[in-house]
Write an enzyme that holds these catalytic residues in place. Structure first.
Site: not given
Length: 245
Positions: A37, A60-61, A140, A153, A157
């Site tokens: 996270d 941090d991805v 999503s 977003y 997704k």
């Protein structure tokens, strides 16, 4: 025997919400889990709350070195890397007229680039293992139908679906499976903050007549992580109560 007995997993964005529900269920089913996270203290606290073997680490991805380090930690501490769930995400909702380039890029970076980094480096590690592994990308329903005010977003997704299918074709020969899950209206802190009329309008589109729970998403992730789905790759499973079918 539990479904994931003796296996290991990494779940990003798992200090709360759907990610934490996923991490908890994987631990309950026997896996040793690394929670990644952005806030290290939150990751550590989440790991401590789980009823099994778990570690929390800052990640941090969007930073490749941090993703590599997180996956290597799982291998070093637990001996393998069997399951990776790319769940980390953010929202910066605005109409296109009001959305800045930074708003768009930051959301795409976390969701899509972050999932790409996780998928790339997880598959590199897993293909060296005799048992391969399972990668699950949390997309999503917004990536299927698009939502107004979420061009960033929805685009990210949707991109995760393309990433999942292309990656599945690249690494399947090495025993690495790559699948995606598309949650719909799930009861989280984000949906709890919705205006009641907006929430009710979305609820009206769901044939099952209710919002989903994080644990219901976690159950589908468990299925994809386990041998129950051993002949499935490149699949996208909707967890939306029938919304947008």
């Amino acid at each position: 025997m539990s479904l994931l007995e003796g296996r290991t997993a990494v779940v990003t964005g798992a200090a709360r919400g759907i990610g934490l529900a996923i991490a908890r269920l994987l631990v309950e089913e026997g896996a040793a889990v690394v929670i990644g996270d952005l806030v290290e203290a939150d990751a550590v606290e989440a790991a401590k709350s789980l009823p099994g073997t778990a570690l929390g680490v800052r990640c941090d991805v969007t930073v490749e070195e941090e993703v590599v380090s997180m996956l290597a930690l799982c291998q070093q501490e637990f001996g393998s890397l069997d399951v990776v769930v790319n769940n980390a995400g953010i929202t910066k909702d605005k109409t296109m007229r009001k959305m800045s380039s930074d708003d768009f890029r930051s959301v795409v970076d976390v969701h899509l680039y972050g999932a790409w980094l996780g998928t790339k480096h997880a598959s590199l590690a897993m293909r060296e293992q005799a048992e391969g592994g399972s990668i699950i990308n949390i997309s999503s329903i917004s990536g299927k139908v698009g939502n107004p005010g979420q061009t960033n977003y929805s685009a990210a997704k949707a991109g995760m679906v393309g990433l999942t299918k292309a990656a599945a074709k690249e690494v399947g020969h090495a025993g690495v499976r790559v699948n995606a899950v598309q949650p719909g209206l799930i009861r989280t802190a984000m949906t709890a903050a919705m205006p009641q009329d907006v929430f009710e309008s979305k609820l009206a589109d769901i044939p099952l007549g209710r919002a989903g729970e994080p644990e219901e998403v976690a159950a589908v992730v468990l299925f994809l992580a386990s041998d129950l789905s051993s002949y499935m790759t490149g699949c996208v499973l909707e967890v939306g109560g029938g919304r947008n079918i």
